[in-house]
Design a protein around this motif. Sequence first.
Motif, PDB file in Angstrom:
ATOM      1  N   ILE A   1       9.963   7.796  25.549  1.00  0.00           N
ATOM      2  CA  ILE A   1      10.224   6.603  24.507  1.00  0.00           C
ATOM      3  C   ILE A   1      12.161   6.804  25.060  1.00  0.00           C
ATOM      4  O   ILE A   1      12.212   7.542  26.046  1.00  0.00           O
ATOM      5  CB  ILE A   1      10.405   7.697  23.188  1.00  0.00           C
ATOM      6  N   ILE A   2      12.480   5.507  25.332  1.00  0.00           N
ATOM      7  CA  ILE A   2      13.917   5.286  26.240  1.00  0.00           C
ATOM      8  C   ILE A   2      15.237   5.674  25.352  1.00  0.00           C
ATOM      9  O   ILE A   2      15.123   4.298  24.045  1.00  0.00           O
ATOM     10  CB  ILE A   2      13.713   4.715  27.059  1.00  0.00           C
ATOM     11  N   SER A   3      16.161   5.928  24.688  1.00  0.00           N
ATOM     12  CA  SER A   3      16.536   5.941  24.016  1.00  0.00           C
ATOM     13  C   SER A   3      17.742   5.079  24.655  1.00  0.00           C
ATOM     14  O   SER A   3      17.993   5.670  25.531  1.00  0.00           O
ATOM     15  CB  SER A   3      17.667   7.506  22.984  1.00  0.00           C
TER      16      SER A   3
ATOM     17  N   SER B   1      10.702  11.620  26.866  1.00  0.00           N
ATOM     18  CA  SER B   1      12.359  10.875  26.147  1.00  0.00           C
ATOM     19  C   SER B   1      12.849  10.550  27.536  1.00  0.00           C
ATOM     20  O   SER B   1      13.438  11.941  28.216  1.00  0.00           O
ATOM     21  CB  SER B   1      12.221  11.162  25.104  1.00  0.00           C
ATOM     22  N   TYR B   2      14.184   9.933  27.489  1.00  0.00           N
ATOM     23  CA  TYR B   2      14.417   9.615  28.490  1.00  0.00           C
ATOM     24  C   TYR B   2      15.859   8.700  27.341  1.00  0.00           C
ATOM     25  O   TYR B   2      15.905   8.341  26.588  1.00  0.00           O
ATOM     26  CB  TYR B   2      14.126   8.934  29.186  1.00  0.00           C
ATOM     27  N   SER B   3      17.152   9.045  28.193  1.00  0.00           N
ATOM     28  CA  SER B   3      18.476   8.511  27.818  1.00  0.00           C
ATOM     29  C   SER B   3      18.473   7.539  28.695  1.00  0.00           C
ATOM     30  O   SER B   3      18.359   8.194  29.715  1.00  0.00           O
ATOM     31  CB  SER B   3      19.454   9.000  26.951  1.00  0.00           C
ATOM     32  N   THR B   4      19.396   6.807  28.044  1.00  0.00           N
ATOM     33  CA  THR B   4      20.952   5.157  29.260  1.00  0.00           C
ATOM     34  C   THR B   4      21.289   4.856  28.945  1.00  0.00           C
ATOM     35  O   THR B   4      20.761   4.062  26.986  1.00  0.00           O
ATOM     36  CB  THR B   4      19.552   4.314  30.030  1.00  0.00           C
TER      37      THR B   4
ATOM     38  N   ASP C   1      15.710  13.103  17.805  1.00  0.00           N
ATOM     39  CA  ASP C   1      15.027  13.695  19.542  1.00  0.00           C
ATOM     40  C   ASP C   1      14.043  14.795  18.644  1.00  0.00           C
ATOM     41  O   ASP C   1      13.213  15.246  19.526  1.00  0.00           O
ATOM     42  CB  ASP C   1      16.219  13.843  20.261  1.00  0.00           C
ATOM     43  N   ILE C   2      15.067  15.009  17.860  1.00  0.00           N
ATOM     44  CA  ILE C   2      14.755  17.064  17.022  1.00  0.00           C
ATOM     45  C   ILE C   2      12.639  15.931  16.772  1.00  0.00           C
ATOM     46  O   ILE C   2      11.746  16.486  17.061  1.00  0.00           O
ATOM     47  CB  ILE C   2      14.605  16.799  16.120  1.00  0.00           C
TER      48      ILE C   2
ATOM     49  N   ASP D   1      13.558   4.274  12.024  1.00  0.00           N
ATOM     50  CA  ASP D   1      12.507   4.444  12.038  1.00  0.00           C
ATOM     51  C   ASP D   1      11.891   4.602  12.541  1.00  0.00           C
ATOM     52  O   ASP D   1      10.418   4.495  13.177  1.00  0.00           O
ATOM     53  CB  ASP D   1      12.217   2.919  11.693  1.00  0.00           C
ATOM     54  N   ILE D   2      11.544   5.740  13.940  1.00  0.00           N
ATOM     55  CA  ILE D   2      11.621   6.135  14.121  1.00  0.00           C
ATOM     56  C   ILE D   2      10.084   7.032  14.644  1.00  0.00           C
ATOM     57  O   ILE D   2       9.236   6.710  14.605  1.00  0.00           O
ATOM     58  CB  ILE D   2      12.742   6.935  15.466  1.00  0.00           C
TER      59      ILE D   2
END
Length: 192
Positions: free
Chosen positions: A88-90, A135-138, A125-126, A182-183
């Motif tokens: 999952i990419i934030s 999970s990653y963020s970009t 994220d929690i 909605d995650i």
Amino acid sequence: MKNLIFIFSMLLILSCKDDKRTTKNHIEKKTEKVDSKPEKKREKEEKKEQEKFNPIKENLERIKKEKILVNKTSVDLNDLFIANEKSIISVYPNETEIEKMKEEIGEEDFYTVADDANNYSYEADIFIKSRSMKSYSTDKRFIQFVMKDGDTVYVDTDKIESKWVMVLCDGYDKPYSSSLIDIEMNFEELDE
């Protein structure tokens, strides 16, 4: 004559009683029909509405129809994030997008939106960590996913309506976006 009047009176009384019963029965039957029709119709309409409005199914169908994939020739390699198979990419806005949003909606409204997005992102994220999912963020525009079959797919985050969003990929089906709100609902689809 008295007898005749008496008999006539009795017939009249009896006929009136019979009319009252018939009228009463007729009114009750009519009331039943009137009452049951709207109730049955309402139940039918409610059932139809429930079948018609399934937010989970509707949302996932809409999301999966999004045209967020692009071919490799469209990808700017300097603006590319590479992800593993199931992840999952934030995605959050970069500096240019932030400045553009500030101009469009005003600085004060931008910070209100950003604050809400950060709060939803924290909650998402929690949830993701509780499921032990990568999970990653970009803030990169393009995301590359290497699928389990060896294929590589590219997502163009500019084709996603929201600037704060999550992109989900199970490594088998094409990646799709999910709002931060909605995650949990969309994660269940990914987790199956």
